[in-house]
Design a protein around this motif. Structure first.
Motif, PDB file in Angstrom:
ATOM      1  N   ASP A 190       1.078  -1.207   0.241  1.00 51.99           N
ATOM      2  CA  ASP A 190      -0.064   0.342  -0.145  1.00 51.99           C
ATOM      3  C   ASP A 190       0.743   0.966   0.075  1.00 51.99           C
ATOM      4  O   ASP A 190       1.930   1.380   1.688  1.00 51.99           O
ATOM      5  CB  ASP A 190      -0.922   0.222   1.178  1.00 51.99           C
ATOM      6  CG  ASP A 190      -1.611   1.243   0.954  1.00 51.99           C
ATOM      7  OD1 ASP A 190      -1.681   1.712   0.498  1.00 51.99           O
ATOM      8  OD2 ASP A 190      -2.584   1.531   2.779  1.00 51.99           O
ATOM      9  N   ARG A 231       1.564   4.719   0.638  1.00 48.88           N
ATOM     10  CA  ARG A 231       0.825   5.830   1.583  1.00 48.88           C
ATOM     11  C   ARG A 231       1.340   7.221   0.651  1.00 48.88           C
ATOM     12  O   ARG A 231      -0.007   8.097   1.197  1.00 48.88           O
ATOM     13  CB  ARG A 231       0.804   5.389   3.100  1.00 48.88           C
ATOM     14  CG  ARG A 231       1.747   4.115   3.635  1.00 48.88           C
ATOM     15  CD  ARG A 231       0.105   3.542   3.597  1.00 48.88           C
ATOM     16  NE  ARG A 231      -0.526   4.118   5.161  1.00 48.88           N
ATOM     17  CZ  ARG A 231      -1.481   3.713   6.168  1.00 48.88           C
ATOM     18  NH1 ARG A 231      -2.310   2.871   5.004  1.00 48.88           N
ATOM     19  NH2 ARG A 231      -2.057   4.431   6.435  1.00 48.88           N
ATOM     20  N   ARG A 232       2.693   6.892   0.753  1.00 50.91           N
ATOM     21  CA  ARG A 232       3.081   8.434   0.286  1.00 50.91           C
ATOM     22  C   ARG A 232       3.847   8.896  -0.615  1.00 50.91           C
ATOM     23  O   ARG A 232       5.114   7.703  -0.192  1.00 50.91           O
ATOM     24  CB  ARG A 232       3.455   9.332   2.001  1.00 50.91           C
ATOM     25  CG  ARG A 232       2.321  10.134   2.371  1.00 50.91           C
ATOM     26  CD  ARG A 232       2.945  11.597   3.615  1.00 50.91           C
ATOM     27  NE  ARG A 232       3.453  10.028   4.690  1.00 50.91           N
ATOM     28  CZ  ARG A 232       4.623  10.254   5.182  1.00 50.91           C
ATOM     29  NH1 ARG A 232       4.916  11.553   4.967  1.00 50.91           N
ATOM     30  NH2 ARG A 232       4.760   9.486   6.277  1.00 50.91           N
ATOM     31  N   PRO A 233       4.122   9.525  -1.387  1.00 47.85           N
ATOM     32  CA  PRO A 233       3.204  10.255  -1.941  1.00 47.85           C
ATOM     33  C   PRO A 233       1.371   9.453  -1.892  1.00 47.85           C
ATOM     34  O   PRO A 233       1.886   8.442  -2.708  1.00 47.85           O
ATOM     35  CB  PRO A 233       3.750  11.298  -3.352  1.00 47.85           C
ATOM     36  CG  PRO A 233       4.741  10.578  -3.469  1.00 47.85           C
ATOM     37  CD  PRO A 233       5.702   9.211  -2.657  1.00 47.85           C
ATOM     38  N   ARG A 234       0.735  10.103  -2.048  1.00 48.98           N
ATOM     39  CA  ARG A 234      -0.443  10.016  -2.445  1.00 48.98           C
ATOM     40  C   ARG A 234      -1.047   9.792  -3.544  1.00 48.98           C
ATOM     41  O   ARG A 234      -0.509  10.338  -4.735  1.00 48.98           O
ATOM     42  CB  ARG A 234      -1.413  10.822  -1.243  1.00 48.98           C
ATOM     43  CG  ARG A 234      -1.678  11.538   0.095  1.00 48.98           C
ATOM     44  CD  ARG A 234      -2.734  11.501   0.280  1.00 48.98           C
ATOM     45  NE  ARG A 234      -2.521  11.241   2.001  1.00 48.98           N
ATOM     46  CZ  ARG A 234      -2.820  10.278   2.647  1.00 48.98           C
ATOM     47  NH1 ARG A 234      -3.026   8.866   1.923  1.00 48.98           N
ATOM     48  NH2 ARG A 234      -2.911  10.937   3.564  1.00 48.98           N
ATOM     49  N   ASP A 235      -1.876   9.102  -3.785  1.00 47.83           N
ATOM     50  CA  ASP A 235      -2.228   8.601  -5.810  1.00 47.83           C
ATOM     51  C   ASP A 235      -1.522   8.236  -6.123  1.00 47.83           C
ATOM     52  O   ASP A 235      -1.842   8.347  -7.461  1.00 47.83           O
ATOM     53  CB  ASP A 235      -3.061   9.934  -5.164  1.00 47.83           C
ATOM     54  CG  ASP A 235      -4.367  10.260  -5.080  1.00 47.83           C
ATOM     55  OD1 ASP A 235      -5.100   9.859  -4.461  1.00 47.83           O
ATOM     56  OD2 ASP A 235      -4.820  12.248  -4.966  1.00 47.83           O
ATOM     57  N   ARG A 281      -0.489   4.638  -8.679  1.00 48.14           N
ATOM     58  CA  ARG A 281      -1.463   3.669  -8.633  1.00 48.14           C
ATOM     59  C   ARG A 281      -0.907   2.652  -9.884  1.00 48.14           C
ATOM     60  O   ARG A 281      -1.478   1.580  -9.813  1.00 48.14           O
ATOM     61  CB  ARG A 281      -3.318   4.193  -9.105  1.00 48.14           C
ATOM     62  CG  ARG A 281      -3.757   4.488  -7.732  1.00 48.14           C
ATOM     63  CD  ARG A 281      -4.694   5.087  -8.430  1.00 48.14           C
ATOM     64  NE  ARG A 281      -6.140   4.899  -7.247  1.00 48.14           N
ATOM     65  CZ  ARG A 281      -6.043   6.654  -7.285  1.00 48.14           C
ATOM     66  NH1 ARG A 281      -5.274   7.524  -7.699  1.00 48.14           N
ATOM     67  NH2 ARG A 281      -6.999   7.566  -5.943  1.00 48.14           N
ATOM     68  N   ASP A 311       3.402   5.985 -12.251  1.00 44.95           N
ATOM     69  CA  ASP A 311       3.104   7.312 -11.271  1.00 44.95           C
ATOM     70  C   ASP A 311       4.949   6.969 -10.802  1.00 44.95           C
ATOM     71  O   ASP A 311       5.627   7.816 -10.403  1.00 44.95           O
ATOM     72  CB  ASP A 311       2.227   6.987  -9.848  1.00 44.95           C
ATOM     73  CG  ASP A 311       0.776   7.311 -10.568  1.00 44.95           C
ATOM     74  OD1 ASP A 311       0.874   7.949 -11.532  1.00 44.95           O
ATOM     75  OD2 ASP A 311       0.047   6.952 -10.542  1.00 44.95           O
ATOM     76  N   HIS A 357       6.743   5.959   1.077  1.00 47.24           N
ATOM     77  CA  HIS A 357       6.091   4.935   2.446  1.00 47.24           C
ATOM     78  C   HIS A 357       5.849   4.301   1.983  1.00 47.24           C
ATOM     79  O   HIS A 357       4.274   4.727   1.364  1.00 47.24           O
ATOM     80  CB  HIS A 357       6.248   6.778   3.301  1.00 47.24           C
ATOM     81  CG  HIS A 357       6.962   7.502   3.865  1.00 47.24           C
ATOM     82  ND1 HIS A 357       6.627   7.276   5.497  1.00 47.24           N
ATOM     83  CD2 HIS A 357       6.675   8.759   3.077  1.00 47.24           C
ATOM     84  CE1 HIS A 357       8.170   8.350   5.869  1.00 47.24           C
ATOM     85  NE2 HIS A 357       7.593   8.915   4.160  1.00 47.24           N
ATOM     86  N   ARG A 403       0.155  -4.557   2.717  1.00 47.74           N
ATOM     87  CA  ARG A 403      -1.492  -5.013   2.733  1.00 47.74           C
ATOM     88  C   ARG A 403      -1.713  -5.893   3.912  1.00 47.74           C
ATOM     89  O   ARG A 403      -3.097  -5.351   4.355  1.00 47.74           O
ATOM     90  CB  ARG A 403      -1.923  -4.794   1.665  1.00 47.74           C
ATOM     91  CG  ARG A 403      -2.148  -3.493   0.382  1.00 47.74           C
ATOM     92  CD  ARG A 403      -2.990  -4.018  -0.314  1.00 47.74           C
ATOM     93  NE  ARG A 403      -2.537  -2.809  -1.551  1.00 47.74           N
ATOM     94  CZ  ARG A 403      -3.593  -1.715  -1.867  1.00 47.74           C
ATOM     95  NH1 ARG A 403      -4.161  -1.425  -0.323  1.00 47.74           N
ATOM     96  NH2 ARG A 403      -2.713  -0.487  -2.734  1.00 47.74           N
TER      97      ARG A 403
END
Lengths: 195, 330
Positions: free
Chosen positions: B54, B56-60, B62, B66, B76, B80
């Motif tokens: 998962d 967590r940072r940077p957000r979004d 996917r 990215d 970060h 899961r």
């Protein structure tokens, strides 16, 4: 002398021979207090007075007492923290031997005013090593004999140790490794057990 | 020269045992042995990176696109699945996918336990094992320190309980006074007991503050010591109450002179930080000659009665307790 060393000697007597024996040592050495504080410093002469009182009380030679202290430091349940710190030195006994060069620096990371003897390991081939200790204080060599013997057990290695005497501020111990995986040894996990 | 997957994997296995090599669609092509160890049972190779971790940072974040855009930045992540170990990472574009190298960061203490990691799970140059060593060494040293502090605290409390000195003024305290009175009561020497209570002291404390009050108490202590002999006992027994014990002094005229000298000196203004403190004192005295044998508690109580007689007469007075006073006082 660092209080940790005096306190270790005290705990060795208490844990091995009982509090009554330690009380006898306190009287024989004419100590002001009946316990040492690990985080204070003491006059070095006091340490020798205590050791003399212990050899007198137990009727053992000073060398034997020092070696017993070394063994105690690694093998007694009350000193488990120290055993663990030593086991961080390496995965096997030979790794551990090589890590001894760093031991004084490692000790200083934890307690910055604790001065241990300088240690240097020489590998002589055929499973033979010579460990050289340099210190202004005599006696560390015998403590180290006890530590090495107990750590070999801990790793499950079969070794023969020989104390080669002291010359100036220098002591040598010859270590002959007979078998690295002689017995199973005790387990060691990086993560401490109970949090 | 384009590095082949096997070549890259061979290098990364040694240098970064917690790496993953990802294809352009986020599939794990290869993973380091330690990272694999974190995914108990499930094979990392072939699985989808974003389904296992998962971000967590940077957000979004996917997609691999990215990740490639975030090249070099600190990432970060979190597993899961339980125990949801937190991880730090950094991504580098590789072929059309990416290489991500991970490490534990501050979650290391839990991670070595949760995943039963050993020294062999870390790269030879990794400082993690040294850090674990340090954490244990410091905990052991702190524990020794903490125990020492506890014992020192205990010793301090015990010493205070046994102390005979009032720490503010350096005079004897109530404990010491009781000790002296017990000794004198059973001895042959007659003695006087003077109970001094300061007048207007509360006003000093209230208007000029506690530091001024403390200063006044220290000045009073100095005056009392100067006006008595070394063989006398001067004690502070309450906030602004003092008791003087004078062995061998039982002549009322001498005692009255001493008491008045003390009162006169107490009435001298006491300067404190640009202000002036004004106090006075009232004294009541009982004499051991009036008791057979002298009883410290009764002598204290009777000196107290004489003190209140002084107060009633308008303060800054000295009175003697006389046998017979007690009946009328209650």
């Amino acid at each position: 002398m660092h209080g940790l060393i005096n306190r270790a000697i005290e705990c060795f007597v208490r844990d091995t021979y009982g509090d009554a024996c330690w009380d006898g040592v306190v009287r024989a050495a004419a100590l002001d207090a009946d316990r040492f504080e690990a985080m204070l410093r003491y006059d070095t002469a006091l340490t020798w007075r205590v050791l003399d009182a212990i050899t007198g009380t137990l009727g053992k030679s000073r060398d034997d007492v020092l070696e017993d202290i070394g063994t105690y430091l690694v093998s007694h349940p009350n000193t488990e923290a120290l055993r663990r710190l030593l086991r961080f030195g390496g995965v096997g006994f030979v790794d551990f031997l090589h890590s001894l060069d760093e031991l004084p620096d490692r000790a200083r990371l934890a307690v910055d005013d604790l001065d241990l003897p300088q240690l240097e390991l020489r590998e002589c081939g055929d499973g033979k090593f010579v460990l050289n200790l340099r210190s202004e204080l005599p006696g560390f060599g015998h403590v180290m004999m006890g530590v090495l013997r107990a750590m070999a057990d801990d790793y499950g290695a079969l070794v023969m140790l020989e104390y080669d005497g002291r010359c100036g501020g220098s002591e040598n111990i010859t270590i002959s490794l007979v078998e690295t995986a002689y017995a199973e040894g005790r387990s060691f996990h990086l993560g401490a057990q109970a949090g | 020269m384009k590095m082949q997957l096997e070549d890259a994997a061979a290098v990364l296995n040694v240098l970064c045992p917690m790496h993953v090599i990802l294809s352009d669609d986020g599939t794990v092509l290869h993973s380091g042995a330690t990272l694999q160890k974190l995914c108990h049972g499930r094979t990392l190779d072939g699985s989808q990176f974003f389904k296992v971790f998962d971000l967590r940072r940077p957000r979004d974040m996917r997609s691999i696109a990215d990740l490639r855009r975030a090249a070099g930045q600190k990432l970060h992540l979190q597993l899961r699945e339980a125990p949801h170990t937190g991880l730090k990472g950094v991504a580098v574009p590789w072929a059309h996918g990416a290489v991500v190298n991970l490490s534990f960061g501050i979650s290391i203490l839990d991670a070595v336990r949760d995943h039963a990691l050993t020294s062999a799970d870390f790269a030879a140059t990794d400082m993690t094992v040294e850090m674990l060593y340090l954490v244990e060494a410091k905990s052991a040293a702190m524990e020794a320190s903490r125990k020492l502090n506890q014992r020192l605290q205990g010793a301090r409390i015990a010493a205070e309980e046994q102390a005979f000195t009032d720490t503010l003024t350096g005079l004897k305290n109530r404990r010491a006074l009781a000790h002296v009175l017990r000794r004198l009561s059973s001895g042959p020497t007659g003695f006087a007991l003077m109970h001094l209570d300061l007048d207007f002291f509360k006003a000093v404390n209230d208007t000029l503050g506690h530091p001024a009050g403390d200063h006044v108490l220290q000045e009073v202590a100095r005056i009392l010591v100067e006006e008595t002999r070394d063989s006398d006992t001067v004690s502070r027994v309450g906030g602004d109450e003092f008791v003087l014990v004078l062995p061998g002094r039982t002549e009322p005229a001498r005692l009255d002179a001493i008491a008045h000298r003390i009162i006169t000196r107490l009435q001298q203004p006491i300067p404190f930080e640009g202000q002036v403190c004004r106090i006075s004192g009232s004294i009541g005295t009982s004499l051991s000659d009036h008791y057979d044998p002298p009883d410290p508690d009764r002598m204290m109580a009777d000196a107290d009665l004489a003190l209140y007689a002084s107060k009633r007469q308008g303060r800054a007075r000295h009175s003697f307790f006389k046998p017979g006073d007690r009946a009328g006082a209650t």
